[in-house]
Design a protein around this motif. Structure first.
Motif, PDB file in Angstrom:
ATOM      1  N   ILE A  75       0.856  -1.191   0.000  1.00 34.29           N
ATOM      2  CA  ILE A  75       0.000   0.000   0.000  1.00 34.29           C
ATOM      3  C   ILE A  75       0.886   1.232   0.000  1.00 34.29           C
ATOM      4  O   ILE A  75       1.627   1.489   0.961  1.00 34.29           O
ATOM      5  N   GLY A  76       0.843   1.984  -1.082  1.00 34.45           N
ATOM      6  CA  GLY A  76       1.617   3.221  -1.170  1.00 34.45           C
ATOM      7  C   GLY A  76       0.875   4.368  -0.506  1.00 34.45           C
ATOM      8  O   GLY A  76      -0.309   4.586  -0.768  1.00 34.45           O
ATOM      9  N   LEU A  77       1.551   5.095   0.359  1.00 34.80           N
ATOM     10  CA  LEU A  77       0.940   6.181   1.112  1.00 34.80           C
ATOM     11  C   LEU A  77       1.375   7.536   0.564  1.00 34.80           C
ATOM     12  O   LEU A  77       2.304   7.638  -0.237  1.00 34.80           O
ATOM     13  N   ALA A  78       0.695   8.568   1.029  1.00 36.99           N
ATOM     14  CA  ALA A  78       1.023   9.931   0.620  1.00 36.99           C
ATOM     15  C   ALA A  78       2.323  10.377   1.278  1.00 36.99           C
ATOM     16  O   ALA A  78       2.722   9.846   2.316  1.00 36.99           O
ATOM     17  N   PRO A  79       3.004  11.370   0.710  1.00 40.14           N
ATOM     18  CA  PRO A  79       4.220  11.881   1.343  1.00 40.14           C
ATOM     19  C   PRO A  79       3.899  12.715   2.581  1.00 40.14           C
ATOM     20  O   PRO A  79       2.759  13.149   2.779  1.00 40.14           O
ATOM     21  N   GLY A  89       5.865   6.896   2.408  1.00 37.41           N
ATOM     22  CA  GLY A  89       6.100   5.547   2.902  1.00 37.41           C
ATOM     23  C   GLY A  89       5.134   4.554   2.267  1.00 37.41           C
ATOM     24  O   GLY A  89       4.343   4.905   1.381  1.00 37.41           O
ATOM     25  N   CYS A  90       5.208   3.334   2.707  1.00 37.10           N
ATOM     26  CA  CYS A  90       4.284   2.308   2.233  1.00 37.10           C
ATOM     27  C   CYS A  90       4.078   1.294   3.352  1.00 37.10           C
ATOM     28  O   CYS A  90       4.845   1.239   4.310  1.00 37.10           O
ATOM     29  N   VAL A  91       3.029   0.506   3.208  1.00 41.80           N
ATOM     30  CA  VAL A  91       2.754  -0.586   4.137  1.00 41.80           C
ATOM     31  C   VAL A  91       2.844  -1.888   3.351  1.00 41.80           C
ATOM     32  O   VAL A  91       2.196  -2.038   2.315  1.00 41.80           O
ATOM     33  N   MET A  92       3.671  -2.801   3.832  1.00 36.16           N
ATOM     34  CA  MET A  92       3.770  -4.122   3.214  1.00 36.16           C
ATOM     35  C   MET A  92       3.123  -5.134   4.159  1.00 36.16           C
ATOM     36  O   MET A  92       3.461  -5.183   5.345  1.00 36.16           O
ATOM     37  N   ILE A  93       2.196  -5.903   3.628  1.00 34.41           N
ATOM     38  CA  ILE A  93       1.516  -6.932   4.416  1.00 34.41           C
ATOM     39  C   ILE A  93       2.016  -8.297   3.961  1.00 34.41           C
ATOM     40  O   ILE A  93       1.986  -8.621   2.769  1.00 34.41           O
ATOM     41  N   LEU A  94       2.507  -9.077   4.914  1.00 34.15           N
ATOM     42  CA  LEU A  94       3.028 -10.414   4.625  1.00 34.15           C
ATOM     43  C   LEU A  94       2.200 -11.461   5.356  1.00 34.15           C
ATOM     44  O   LEU A  94       1.723 -11.221   6.462  1.00 34.15           O
ATOM     45  N   ASP A 130     -10.219   3.792   6.394  1.00 29.25           N
ATOM     46  CA  ASP A 130     -11.362   2.917   6.099  1.00 29.25           C
ATOM     47  C   ASP A 130     -11.380   2.514   4.629  1.00 29.25           C
ATOM     48  O   ASP A 130     -11.668   1.350   4.287  1.00 29.25           O
ATOM     49  N   GLN A 131     -11.063   3.472   3.748  1.00 27.34           N
ATOM     50  CA  GLN A 131     -11.049   3.177   2.316  1.00 27.34           C
ATOM     51  C   GLN A 131      -9.928   2.194   1.970  1.00 27.34           C
ATOM     52  O   GLN A 131     -10.118   1.255   1.185  1.00 27.34           O
ATOM     53  N   ILE A 132      -8.779   2.398   2.571  1.00 25.95           N
ATOM     54  CA  ILE A 132      -7.650   1.494   2.313  1.00 25.95           C
ATOM     55  C   ILE A 132      -7.977   0.076   2.776  1.00 25.95           C
ATOM     56  O   ILE A 132      -7.725  -0.911   2.071  1.00 25.95           O
ATOM     57  N   ILE A 133      -8.573  -0.048   3.953  1.00 25.02           N
ATOM     58  CA  ILE A 133      -8.944  -1.362   4.482  1.00 25.02           C
ATOM     59  C   ILE A 133      -9.989  -2.029   3.581  1.00 25.02           C
ATOM     60  O   ILE A 133      -9.945  -3.241   3.331  1.00 25.02           O
ATOM     61  N   ALA A 134     -10.934  -1.231   3.071  1.00 24.19           N
ATOM     62  CA  ALA A 134     -11.959  -1.778   2.173  1.00 24.19           C
ATOM     63  C   ALA A 134     -11.331  -2.340   0.905  1.00 24.19           C
ATOM     64  O   ALA A 134     -11.704  -3.432   0.435  1.00 24.19           O
ATOM     65  N   TRP A 135     -10.366  -1.634   0.344  1.00 25.95           N
ATOM     66  CA  TRP A 135      -9.673  -2.135  -0.853  1.00 25.95           C
ATOM     67  C   TRP A 135      -8.902  -3.411  -0.532  1.00 25.95           C
ATOM     68  O   TRP A 135      -8.903  -4.354  -1.329  1.00 25.95           O
ATOM     69  N   THR A 160      10.237  -6.062  -9.149  1.00 28.45           N
ATOM     70  CA  THR A 160      10.018  -4.779  -8.488  1.00 28.45           C
ATOM     71  C   THR A 160       8.573  -4.693  -8.024  1.00 28.45           C
ATOM     72  O   THR A 160       7.664  -5.246  -8.653  1.00 28.45           O
ATOM     73  N   LEU A 161       8.367  -3.997  -6.921  1.00 30.87           N
ATOM     74  CA  LEU A 161       7.012  -3.718  -6.432  1.00 30.87           C
ATOM     75  C   LEU A 161       6.718  -2.225  -6.512  1.00 30.87           C
ATOM     76  O   LEU A 161       5.836  -1.725  -5.809  1.00 30.87           O
ATOM     77  N   ASN A 162       7.470  -1.546  -7.336  1.00 34.63           N
ATOM     78  CA  ASN A 162       7.248  -0.121  -7.565  1.00 34.63           C
ATOM     79  C   ASN A 162       5.791   0.105  -7.970  1.00 34.63           C
ATOM     80  O   ASN A 162       5.331  -0.408  -8.989  1.00 34.63           O
ATOM     81  N   ILE A 163       5.071   0.839  -7.178  1.00 37.17           N
ATOM     82  CA  ILE A 163       3.619   0.951  -7.347  1.00 37.17           C
ATOM     83  C   ILE A 163       3.237   1.507  -8.709  1.00 37.17           C
ATOM     84  O   ILE A 163       2.257   1.066  -9.324  1.00 37.17           O
ATOM     85  N   SER A 164       4.010   2.459  -9.210  1.00 33.77           N
ATOM     86  CA  SER A 164       3.664   3.077 -10.495  1.00 33.77           C
ATOM     87  C   SER A 164       3.800   2.110 -11.667  1.00 33.77           C
ATOM     88  O   SER A 164       3.301   2.390 -12.756  1.00 33.77           O
TER      89      SER A 164
END
Length: 271
Positions: A75-79, A89-94, A130-135, A160-164
């Motif tokens: 999950i890519g976050l805003a700066p 930053g980003c959140v990686m879920i494993l 809430d929106q991020i969790i829904a996705w 690569t996991l580069n979001i773009s």
């Protein structure tokens, strides 16, 4: 130290040895070794977005985690959400054991537009989380926001996991009027100059002592912070696509008059 890490009895090096300069994947592997080996065990970790695409040792570890099908979502976050850094930053879920419908897949979410702008720092409000969790729970493609990528697709992208690379921002949306964009650029430029002046002050006042006391990470932080202010929401790894043409045109503008006159004189002599 490397020998100790390789022989770690907790298995915190099973995916690879992290580099000396970045400890992100050392922390990730420590967390992995701490989660339960059965049941619905999973973990989430906040990382700099560079950990998604840096190569060398980190790229090797990231590839190993993907090949073991440990990465469930990114999950890519805003700066400017976190205190002390303006970087996004980003959140990686494993997850050790994914549900059948999520095996060999990674959900990649671009949540960079979900934030409330503050004067000195941005904020992630409840409606945004809430929106991020829904996705995440839906685990499906969302236009301009989320992509479910197969491991084969990620392999083709060089692991690569580069979001773009997977989620493209909407074109033509959220583009401010020209006067507003110009004003925002002037503000960012002024902020960058403040950061540059602060950096220069550290070097001038401290001299050689400051250079020896300034760590590589601190130096990178100063320079990267100034660049980020100008970059805005452009993904760090894609910044070169913008800056290289600008450098090329600047080079042309720097030498144009001189080269034009030289070419003109040579042509005139031949005539």
């Amino acid at each position: 130290m490397i020998d100790l890490w390789e022989a770690d009895s907790w298995g915190r090096a099973q995916y690879g040895i992290p580099p000396d300069s970045y400890g992100d994947y050392a922390f990730v592997q420590h967390m992995i070794s701490s989660i339960a080996s059965s049941g619905n065990a999973r973990m989430a970790v906040v990382l700099p977005q560079g950990a998604l695409f840096r190569k060398s040792a980190e790229g090797t570890i990231r590839q190993a985690l993907l090949e073991k099908d440990m990465v469930e979502a990114v999950i890519g976050l805003a700066p400017n959400l976190f205190y002390g850094t303006q970087l996004a930053g980003c959140v990686m879920i494993l997850r050790r054991k994914k549900p059948a419908n999520r095996k060999n897949k990674v959900l990649i979410i671009d949540a960079s537009s979900l934030f409330r702008k503050g004067r000195a720092q941005n904020f992630l409000d409840q409606k945004h989380s809430d929106q991020i969790i829904a996705w995440y729970r839906a685990f499906e493609n969302v236009e301009d926001r989320a992509t479910v990528a197969s491991l084969d697709e990620i392999k083709k992208e060089g692991w690569t996991l580069n979001i773009s690379r997977y989620v493209l921002p909407p074109i033509g949306q959220d583009i401010p009027p020209l006067p507003e964009a110009v004003e925002a650029f002037k503000t960012a430029l002024a902020d960058a100059r403040v950061a540059e002046d602060q950096f220069r002050k550290v070097l001038v006042e401290g001299g050689v002592a400051a250079m020896t006391q300034l760590s590589q990470r601190e130096l990178e932080s100063y320079l990267w912070g100034a660049a980020t202010l100008l970059r805005g929401l452009v993904d760090a790894s894609d910044y070169k696509q913008y800056i290289f043409p600008l450098m090329f045109f600047k080079r042309l503008s720097d030498v144009w008059d001189e080269d034009f006159q030289k070419a003109f004189d040579e042509t005139d002599d031949e005539g």
